[in-house]
Design an enzyme around this catalytic site. Structure first.
Site, PDB file in Angstrom:
ATOM      1  N   CYS A   2       0.828  -1.191   0.000  1.00  0.00           N
ATOM      2  CA  CYS A   2       0.000   0.000   0.000  1.00  0.00           C
ATOM      3  C   CYS A   2       0.867   1.246   0.000  1.00  0.00           C
ATOM      4  O   CYS A   2       2.086   1.179  -0.057  1.00  0.00           O
ATOM      5  CB  CYS A   2      -0.904   0.007   1.234  1.00  0.00           C
ATOM      6  N   LEU A  56      -3.553  -1.664  -1.868  1.00  0.00           N
ATOM      7  CA  LEU A  56      -3.432  -2.686  -2.904  1.00  0.00           C
ATOM      8  C   LEU A  56      -3.741  -4.004  -2.205  1.00  0.00           C
ATOM      9  O   LEU A  56      -2.933  -4.509  -1.429  1.00  0.00           O
ATOM     10  CB  LEU A  56      -2.020  -2.700  -3.488  1.00  0.00           C
ATOM     11  N   ALA A  57      -4.920  -4.528  -2.436  1.00  0.00           N
ATOM     12  CA  ALA A  57      -5.408  -5.677  -1.673  1.00  0.00           C
ATOM     13  C   ALA A  57      -4.708  -6.956  -2.126  1.00  0.00           C
ATOM     14  O   ALA A  57      -4.823  -7.355  -3.289  1.00  0.00           O
ATOM     15  CB  ALA A  57      -6.924  -5.811  -1.829  1.00  0.00           C
ATOM     16  N   ILE A  58      -4.002  -7.592  -1.190  1.00  0.00           N
ATOM     17  CA  ILE A  58      -3.254  -8.818  -1.463  1.00  0.00           C
ATOM     18  C   ILE A  58      -3.755  -9.965  -0.581  1.00  0.00           C
ATOM     19  O   ILE A  58      -3.940 -11.086  -1.037  1.00  0.00           O
ATOM     20  CB  ILE A  58      -1.741  -8.609  -1.224  1.00  0.00           C
ATOM     21  N   VAL A  59      -3.941  -9.680   0.703  1.00  0.00           N
ATOM     22  CA  VAL A  59      -4.431 -10.667   1.669  1.00  0.00           C
ATOM     23  C   VAL A  59      -5.715 -10.129   2.292  1.00  0.00           C
ATOM     24  O   VAL A  59      -5.744  -8.983   2.756  1.00  0.00           O
ATOM     25  CB  VAL A  59      -3.377 -10.934   2.766  1.00  0.00           C
ATOM     26  N   GLY A  82       2.952  -3.194   3.326  1.00  0.00           N
ATOM     27  CA  GLY A  82       3.838  -4.348   3.297  1.00  0.00           C
ATOM     28  C   GLY A  82       3.111  -5.666   3.444  1.00  0.00           C
ATOM     29  O   GLY A  82       1.898  -5.754   3.248  1.00  0.00           O
ATOM     30  N   GLU A  83       3.892  -6.690   3.762  1.00  0.00           N
ATOM     31  CA  GLU A  83       3.368  -8.033   3.993  1.00  0.00           C
ATOM     32  C   GLU A  83       4.103  -8.645   5.178  1.00  0.00           C
ATOM     33  O   GLU A  83       5.331  -8.545   5.273  1.00  0.00           O
ATOM     34  CB  GLU A  83       3.566  -8.939   2.764  1.00  0.00           C
ATOM     35  N   ASP A 107      -3.033  -9.172   7.727  1.00  0.00           N
ATOM     36  CA  ASP A 107      -1.842  -9.122   8.572  1.00  0.00           C
ATOM     37  C   ASP A 107      -1.740  -7.809   9.332  1.00  0.00           C
ATOM     38  O   ASP A 107      -1.126  -7.734  10.404  1.00  0.00           O
ATOM     39  CB  ASP A 107      -0.573  -9.382   7.761  1.00  0.00           C
ATOM     40  N   GLY A 377      14.751 -11.295  -7.919  1.00  0.00           N
ATOM     41  CA  GLY A 377      15.995 -11.903  -7.479  1.00  0.00           C
ATOM     42  C   GLY A 377      16.916 -10.991  -6.709  1.00  0.00           C
ATOM     43  O   GLY A 377      18.041 -11.386  -6.376  1.00  0.00           O
TER      44      GLY A 377
END
Length: 643
Positions: A2, A56-59, A82-83, A107, A377
């Site tokens: 977000c 930004l919806a992820i979980v 974040g996550e 989270d 990476g």
């Protein structure tokens, strides 16, 4: 993932509370690209705190994940970017206490309840990437935190009796009380490192919270900044019993790091260059997902085999091997040129890495394909000594450098002066100067101008105004590792220097700014802090076998990848910059330098800069990186100061 903004009015009048609310709303909307799915705004009952959020919806994609978010009684509020990969385990522990009631699967909510238990020590329990602001209404205390490795940026400043913070500089600059003044110390550092090391930014008075740090603001406006984690933390750096033991440990840690980063309620893809790092991500991800993995790579068109700056054949091979849905993004010089004026705005402050360009184009393609999360990476080369310069530097350090340092200082200075008079290359002269003055050999990769070169870069007035030694910044990193890990070998010292500056403040800034520009979350398994600290603890012999870099990682990857992928020559996320600045980008670059508003500062010797340009265009020397950093700086200054 977000965007966060906000303020704490610790010293100003509350009569401006409606203005504060309106301005935070404006700041939030400046970074709407970071969170197109939802937006939130909250102001405390006493009107002194305002939080803004773009989601930004992820979980937990439901409205229950809306931010800013509070605990049950509204005494603790958070805006979080974040996550947190271990949020399920933390949630299970917290549920054992009836005081904590959860209303979502997000989270974010775990951090709130964990704060109630651990207060300002809450970041130490979090495994993930994050930047957040948390308001404790009972204590009237604001807590800011940035993740261990610095994956997520967090900027702050004091203006008008208020502490302002944001995920991006441009959000702070949208506030009318935030002045735009050039910081000469930061400018000098940029011209050395191609980025500005924390805590400075190029805007005087605006700071970056360092990686692994918290900031607490009390009701009197006192700021307490504290480090809660360092790459030097962890167990003693004892060598593993055998190389095989190290390979097995790396193999287990990489598998774990990739697995935890698949946590999402949305599609997850990968950036794929065909090198060992991104190919390892893809190999492990493909084993853990139930549908074909979407992968993306970049190709610069219009160049022959001798100028092959892309990884397409290798990436195509790996994608086919694992049955991926593969996208090859082709970029021409004309497309790059069309984007460049916009690039400086998204950077916030100049980032000297030309790979900002491919990061933009490949992120745009992933977003267009419906992907919200990608694995990248970044970090492997820093912790496993993957850059080809590292073996050469290690040889120099153990050979000529050590011999020089054993000489009396007077003799070292004579050697330096002799090199100057003989017209030795400026880089070599500066190495001799550093040996003579007891300064470090290694300042970091992507050094633009050494201090010796700045004698020509600056005007006489500029030399009087500008700080003389950016090397003092790096000297602090060496003092830290000497105090904490006095037995560290030179490879570990180089890795630590990279982890302290270039990785968080250049490479990860590049990833964050250009992925989030396209509402895309990028996760870096090789920067899992457990993996990174273990890799850092390994001695040079485990990571470099002659000129073979990342040896222990490559040995671990033989379980997942064919030999020709593992052992291919490192190419990196490269751009055909030398050719472009002699060809399609040359008129644009030359025009920008000739009319640069930087001339008005009186700091730069533009006769010398234009001589660098002439030598590059004529093929006398490759000054593309130096010129790129100056062009980038000129475009940035024009955007933020001259318009």
């Amino acid at each position: 993932m977000c965007g966060i903004v906000g303020l704490y009015n610790f010293g100003g009048s509350t009569e401006a509370s409606e203005r504060d609310r309106a301005l935070v709303l404006e700041m939030r909307d400046v970074i709407a690209h970071r969170g197109p799915d939802d937006g939130g705004l909250w102001q405390s009952d006493d009107r002194r705190v305002v939080f803004g959020h773009r989601r930004l919806a992820i979980v937990d994609l439901s409205p229950a994940g809306h931010q800013p978010m509070s605990n049950e009684d509204g005494s603790v509020w958070i805006t979080f970017n974040g996550e947190i990969y271990n949020h399920a385990e933390l949630r299970a522990e917290l549920r054992l206490d009836d005081r904590h009631q959860f209303r979502s699967r997000a989270d974010t909510e775990v951090i709130i309840h964990l704060y109630e238990e651990r207060q300002v020590e809450v970041p130490q329990a979090l495994d993930g990437m994050f930047a957040f602001a948390l308001w404790d209404g009972k204590r009237r205390r604001l807590l800011l935190a940035r993740d261990r490795m610095g994956k997520k940026p967090l900027y702050y400043t004091i203006a008008g009796g208020r502490l302002l913070f944001a995920s991006e500089l441009k959000a702070l600059l949208a506030h009318p009380d935030v002045a735009r003044r050039l910081d000469p110390v930061a400018l000098n550092e940029y011209l050395t490192f191609s980025n500005v090391p924390e805590p400075r930014t190029l805007f005087e008075g605006i700071r970056k919270l360092p990686a692994g740090h918290t900031l607490v603001c009390d009701p009197q406006g006192n700021l307490t900044i504290a480090r809660y984690w360092s790459p030097l933390d962890g167990p003693a750096w004892a060598a593993p019993a055998s190389r095989g033991e190290a390979v097995e440990r790396v193999r287990d840690l990489v598998k774990s790091a990739v697995k935890k980063r698949l946590m999402a309620d949305v599609p997850v893809g990968a950036f794929l260059s065909g090198g060992v790092d991104s190919s390892t991500n893809v190999a492990l991800m493909s084993r853990l997902v139930s549908t074909p993995l979407q992968t993306f790579t970049i190709e610069f068109t219009g160049f022959g085999p001798a100028e092959n700056f892309h990884d397409v054949p290798y990436a195509r091979q790996v994608a086919a091997l694992f049955g991926c849905r593969h996208t090859e993004v082709q970029v021409t010089a004309a497309e790059a040129l069309a984007y460049l004026p916009e690039m400086v705005q998204h950077q916030d402050e100049p980032l000297g890495d030309p790979a900002c360009l491919p990061m933009h184009f490949v992120s745009r393609a992933a977003h267009a394909a419906g992907i919200k999360v990608v694995l990248v990476g970044e970090g492997s080369d820093e912790v496993f000594c993957g850059y080809p310069e590292f073996p050469r530097l290690l040889e120099t350090y153990n050979g000529k450098w050590s011999q020089l340092r054993r000489m009396p200082q007077l003799l070292r200075r004579v050697v330096q002066r002799g090199a100057e008079l003989a017209g030795a290359p400026t880089g070599r002269v500066d190495v001799l100067r550093r040996a003579a003055e007891d300064e470090p050999l290694y300042l970091g990769l992507d050094v633009v101008f050494f201090d010796w070169e700045k004698e020509q870069l600056y005007t006489e007035a500029g030399r009087r105004r500008m700080p003389r030694k950016a090397v003092d910044t790096v000297a602090q990193y060496y003092r830290e590792i000497a105090e904490r890990r006095p037995d560290a070998d030179f490879s570990q010292q180089m890795s630590y220097v990279e982890l302290r500056n270039r990785l968080p403040e250049l490479l990860l800034m590049r990833v964050d700014k250009f992925s989030m520009q396209h509402s895309l979350e990028a996760r870096a398994p090789f920067l899992d802090h457990t993996l990174a600290t273990y890799a850092l603890s390994l001695p040079a012999a485990m990571k470099m076998d002659g000129t073979r870099t990342k040896a222990v990682l490559k040995d671990a990857a033989h379980d997942w990848l064919p030999d020709d992928v593992i052992e291919r020559t490192k190419q990196g996320f490269r751009v055909p910059l030398p050719a472009w600045l002699r060809g399609e980008l040359a008129p644009w670059g030359e025009d920008l330098l000739r009319r640069s508003p930087l001339r008005e500062l009186g700091i730069f010797n533009f006769d010398h800069i234009m001589e660098l340009w002439r030598r590059h265009k004529d093929g006398v020397a490759d000054h593309s990186f130096d010129l790129w950093c100056l062009i980038n700086l000129s475009g940035w200054y024009e955007h933020w100061f001259a318009t």
